[in-house]
Design a protein around this motif. Structure first.
Motif, PDB file in Angstrom:
ATOM      1  N   LYS A   1      67.129   5.178 126.715  1.00 24.34           N
ATOM      2  CA  LYS A   1      68.510   4.686 126.749  1.00 24.34           C
ATOM      3  C   LYS A   1      68.952   4.794 128.201  1.00 24.34           C
ATOM      4  N   ASP A   2      69.373   3.697 128.784  1.00 24.77           N
ATOM      5  CA  ASP A   2      69.752   3.651 130.201  1.00 24.77           C
ATOM      6  C   ASP A   2      68.657   4.265 131.077  1.00 24.77           C
ATOM      7  N   GLY A   3      67.428   4.002 130.759  1.00 25.69           N
ATOM      8  CA  GLY A   3      66.325   4.508 131.557  1.00 25.69           C
ATOM      9  C   GLY A   3      65.982   5.964 131.286  1.00 25.69           C
ATOM     10  N   LYS A   4      66.847   6.637 130.521  1.00 27.61           N
ATOM     11  CA  LYS A   4      66.558   8.039 130.221  1.00 27.61           C
ATOM     12  C   LYS A   4      65.932   8.172 128.840  1.00 27.61           C
ATOM     13  N   LEU A   5      65.004   9.114 128.713  1.00 32.92           N
ATOM     14  CA  LEU A   5      64.348   9.312 127.428  1.00 32.92           C
ATOM     15  C   LEU A   5      65.386   9.685 126.379  1.00 32.92           C
ATOM     16  N   HIS A   6      65.340   8.977 125.248  1.00 39.36           N
ATOM     17  CA  HIS A   6      66.346   9.213 124.225  1.00 39.36           C
ATOM     18  C   HIS A   6      65.732   9.808 122.969  1.00 39.36           C
ATOM     19  N   LEU A   7      64.594   9.252 122.557  1.00 32.76           N
ATOM     20  CA  LEU A   7      63.922   9.719 121.342  1.00 32.76           C
ATOM     21  C   LEU A   7      62.419   9.594 121.523  1.00 32.76           C
ATOM     22  N   VAL A   8      61.669  10.491 120.878  1.00 36.78           N
ATOM     23  CA  VAL A   8      60.231  10.247 120.783  1.00 36.78           C
ATOM     24  C   VAL A   8      59.878  10.168 119.300  1.00 36.78           C
ATOM     25  N   VAL A   9      58.955   9.270 118.982  1.00 33.18           N
ATOM     26  CA  VAL A   9      58.506   9.110 117.601  1.00 33.18           C
ATOM     27  C   VAL A   9      57.035   9.483 117.548  1.00 33.18           C
ATOM     28  N   LEU A  10      56.712  10.461 116.686  1.00 37.70           N
ATOM     29  CA  LEU A  10      55.337  10.945 116.589  1.00 37.70           C
ATOM     30  C   LEU A  10      54.738  10.540 115.248  1.00 37.70           C
ATOM     31  N   PRO A  11      53.526   9.965 115.266  1.00 37.74           N
ATOM     32  CA  PRO A  11      52.856   9.717 113.990  1.00 37.74           C
ATOM     33  C   PRO A  11      52.187  11.005 113.508  1.00 37.74           C
ATOM     34  N   VAL A  12      52.426  11.364 112.257  1.00 40.87           N
ATOM     35  CA  VAL A  12      51.826  12.595 111.719  1.00 40.87           C
ATOM     36  C   VAL A  12      51.185  12.291 110.381  1.00 40.87           C
ATOM     37  N   ARG A  13      50.241  13.133 109.999  1.00 42.37           N
ATOM     38  CA  ARG A  13      49.635  12.968 108.674  1.00 42.37           C
ATOM     39  C   ARG A  13      49.185  14.315 108.145  1.00 42.37           C
ATOM     40  N   GLY A  14      49.064  14.415 106.837  1.00 45.75           N
ATOM     41  CA  GLY A  14      48.626  15.664 106.227  1.00 45.75           C
ATOM     42  C   GLY A  14      48.430  15.453 104.738  1.00 45.75           C
ATOM     43  N   ILE A  15      47.677  16.393 104.132  1.00 46.55           N
ATOM     44  CA  ILE A  15      47.392  16.287 102.709  1.00 46.55           C
ATOM     45  C   ILE A  15      48.612  16.704 101.904  1.00 46.55           C
ATOM     46  N   GLY A  16      49.017  15.863 100.939  1.00 44.23           N
ATOM     47  CA  GLY A  16      50.087  16.239 100.026  1.00 44.23           C
ATOM     48  C   GLY A  16      49.478  16.835  98.785  1.00 44.23           C
ATOM     49  N   TYR A  17      49.908  16.368  97.634  1.00 44.97           N
ATOM     50  CA  TYR A  17      49.365  16.901  96.388  1.00 44.97           C
ATOM     51  C   TYR A  17      48.036  16.229  96.070  1.00 44.97           C
ATOM     52  N   GLN A  18      47.977  14.911  96.206  1.00 42.33           N
ATOM     53  CA  GLN A  18      46.744  14.213  95.830  1.00 42.33           C
ATOM     54  C   GLN A  18      46.385  13.108  96.807  1.00 42.33           C
ATOM     55  N   SER A  19      47.083  13.032  97.931  1.00 40.98           N
ATOM     56  CA  SER A  19      46.789  11.939  98.846  1.00 40.98           C
ATOM     57  C   SER A  19      47.123  12.365 100.258  1.00 40.98           C
ATOM     58  N   MET A  20      46.704  11.539 101.213  1.00 47.52           N
ATOM     59  CA  MET A  20      47.072  11.771 102.602  1.00 47.52           C
ATOM     60  C   MET A  20      48.452  11.161 102.818  1.00 47.52           C
ATOM     61  N   LEU A  21      49.350  11.954 103.389  1.00 44.23           N
ATOM     62  CA  LEU A  21      50.691  11.456 103.694  1.00 44.23           C
ATOM     63  C   LEU A  21      50.703  11.016 105.141  1.00 44.23           C
ATOM     64  N   TYR A  22      51.191   9.813 105.403  1.00 39.47           N
ATOM     65  CA  TYR A  22      51.323   9.316 106.766  1.00 39.47           C
ATOM     66  C   TYR A  22      52.809   9.155 107.040  1.00 39.47           C
ATOM     67  N   ALA A  23      53.265   9.713 108.151  1.00 45.00           N
ATOM     68  CA  ALA A  23      54.704   9.683 108.406  1.00 45.00           C
ATOM     69  C   ALA A  23      54.989   9.514 109.883  1.00 45.00           C
ATOM     70  N   TYR A  24      56.208   9.124 110.182  1.00 49.44           N
ATOM     71  CA  TYR A  24      56.716   9.123 111.548  1.00 49.44           C
ATOM     72  C   TYR A  24      57.804  10.170 111.641  1.00 49.44           C
TER      73      TYR A  24
END
Lengths: 219, 268
Positions: B143-166
């Motif tokens: 925002k206006d050249g300054k860092l405003h947000l970072v978005v990280l991709p993450v993943r991990g095992i839930g109950y029965q599947s791999m969860l993919y999230a931001y």
């Protein structure tokens, strides 16, 4: 010709798989919250039913009795997997709404029921008509339930707003119950009631009669 | 007499009585074989469509999340999407890996390729993913050249599947701006409640780490207390724990920990 036509038309009302045999109820409850999901599911089931019946009927003379159920299930399951993949490829949003219920066509008693009761013993053409008729019979019930639930639950049909909602300044207050599973039971029950009042021959003999008070005291 | 003509052999097979053992076995095999070929062909032919759909959905989710973040809509309309940039970072050092082109970097492929990934020691592998890529993509919004947000991709095992999230984090490197799942296969109606907006709305504003840099954010059973806790989903304890563990792993030393430390120290 008359007989062929009967294969097709009988399952619509006279021997409707859902209303008379009470088959395929699980999906009839799950996918009828809107008309579009009901339509997709009805189409998918009809296609699977027709293809599986034709396949099973064409090899019916060579299916060993001891493994016939497993052969039928294998054929049905393959068709369902392919159908599910087709939906995920070309109707992605819809397949997400239907979630596991397309896959569950494998266990839909309607498909196996027609394979076991009809296609296994009849030539290809009657089997095809019978499957198509049953698929349409199932579709008919699904569409009625889906239309009623979407119309009264969201005031819309196929996403097109029929009744203006209160929240948008209209007059229609949606019945939230219609979006829940029990409402499908109610509508289905009413449908079966209507069909059986119209065609009393569909009413089943009670398996147990209610004992009179005297009988109950001295059995 | 040995008749090797396959057509005669086939006729004889068909002529066998149906309860004959040989015929039973051959029919069982043929049905299974033809069915599997049919399914395989469909799977291979339709795979590009499935991948395209998943990719479109992933992009859509990210755009939706970015649009839903406070103030982001203004930035996107005001300055165009040039302010949203993907960067590749070296997870071990937390520094930008400028030699890798973000456009061609495929994180999923990197995570399964032994030359681009490293095994995670089992005591550190709380997310149950066994292997992680050496480099990872982060999305930086300015925002206006300054860092405003970072978005990280993450993943991990839930109950029965791999969860993919931001996971979106504010410029302080410690306040959550949003969490969204873009791929999961949890139990419909139970574990899939992690997708519900009501639950995802609990996340913004929560803090990740305490003053000493220890990761404290977690999903707790029942009511959450304080800035490090989020309500668990009743009936979906293992999915909730999976989300918690996923964040612990990716915010820790083997995940984005070094990068986030640099972010908090103002080095990014």
């Amino acid at each position: 010709m008359k007989q062929s036509l009967n294969y097709l038309t009988d399952p619509l009302v006279k021997a409707n798989p859902v209303a008379l045999h009470i088959l395929g109820i699980c999906s009839a409850l799950a996918v009828t919250t809107s008309l579009s999901t009901a339509l997709t599911m009805a189409g998918a089931l009809t296609v699977v039913l027709v293809l599986s019946s034709v396949t099973i009927s064409s090899i019916r003379n060579h299916i060993p009795t001891s493994i016939r159920l497993i052969v039928q299930i294998t054929i049905i399951a393959s068709l369902v997997i392919v159908m599910d993949m087709l939906l995920r490829a070309f109707a992605f949003e819809m397949s997400k709404k239907l979630s596991i219920f397309v896959g569950l066509i494998v266990t839909n008693c309607l498909v196996l029921g027609r394979a076991e009761a009809f296609a296994r013993q009849n030539p290809v053409w009657p089997s095809l008509l019978d499957a198509l008729g049953n698929g349409l019979g199932y579709s008919l019930i699904l569409l009625i339930v889906g239309a009623v639930r979407e119309l009264f639950g969201a005031g819309a049909l196929l996403g097109y707003q029929v009744f203006p909602l209160v929240e948008n300044g209209g007059w229609f207050e949606p019945l939230r119950l219609m979006q829940l599973a029990p409402s499908a039971f109610f509508i289905l029950g009413l449908l079966i009631w209507i069909i059986r009042s119209w065609r009393p021959e569909q009413v089943e003999e009670p398996e147990f009669s209610i004992l009179s008070q005297n009988d109950a005291r001295h059995p | 007499m040995s008749d090797l003509n396959p057509i005669n052999w086939w006729r004889r097979l068909l002529a066998l009585p149906n309860d004959n053992l040989t015929k039973t076995l051959v029919v069982a095999f043929l049905v299974a074989f033809i069915a599997s070929i049919f399914v395989s062909i469909a799977a291979v032919t339709l795979r590009p469509y499935h991948l395209a759909n998943l990719e479109a959905e992933r992009q859509g989710r990210l755009a939706a999340m970015v649009a839903a973040l406070p103030g982001m809509g203004d930035i996107l309309t005001g300055a165009g999407v040039d302010d949203m940039e993907a960067h590749i970072i070296d997870l071990t050092s937390g520094e930008f890996a400028t030699h890798i082109d973000p456009a061609t970097f495929d994180q999923r492929e990197a995570a399964s390729d032994p030359t681009q990934s490293s095994p995670i020691p089992s005591e550190a592998d709380v997310a149950g993913i066994k292997q992680r890529s050496d480099f990872a993509q982060v999305i930086i919004l300015r925002k206006d050249g300054k860092l405003h947000l970072v978005v990280l991709p993450v993943r991990g095992i839930g109950y029965q599947s791999m969860l993919y999230a931001y996971l979106a984090i504010h410029a302080d490197g410690n306040t959550i701006a949003g969490l969204t799942f873009y791929e999961q296969g949890e139990t419909p109606g139970i574990g899939t409640r992690i997708l519900e907006p009501e639950w995802l709305e609990l996340w913004p504003g929560k803090q990740l780490v305490d003053k000493n840099g220890e990761v404290l954010i977690s999903v707790v059973r029942g009511e959450a207390v304080g800035e490090f806790e989020v309500d668990g989903i009743s009936g979906a304890t293992r999915t909730s724990n999976g989300v918690s563990n996923m964040l612990h792993f990716w915010l820790g030393d083997y995940g984005f920990g070094p990068f986030l430390t640099r972010l908090r120290n103002g080095e990014v």
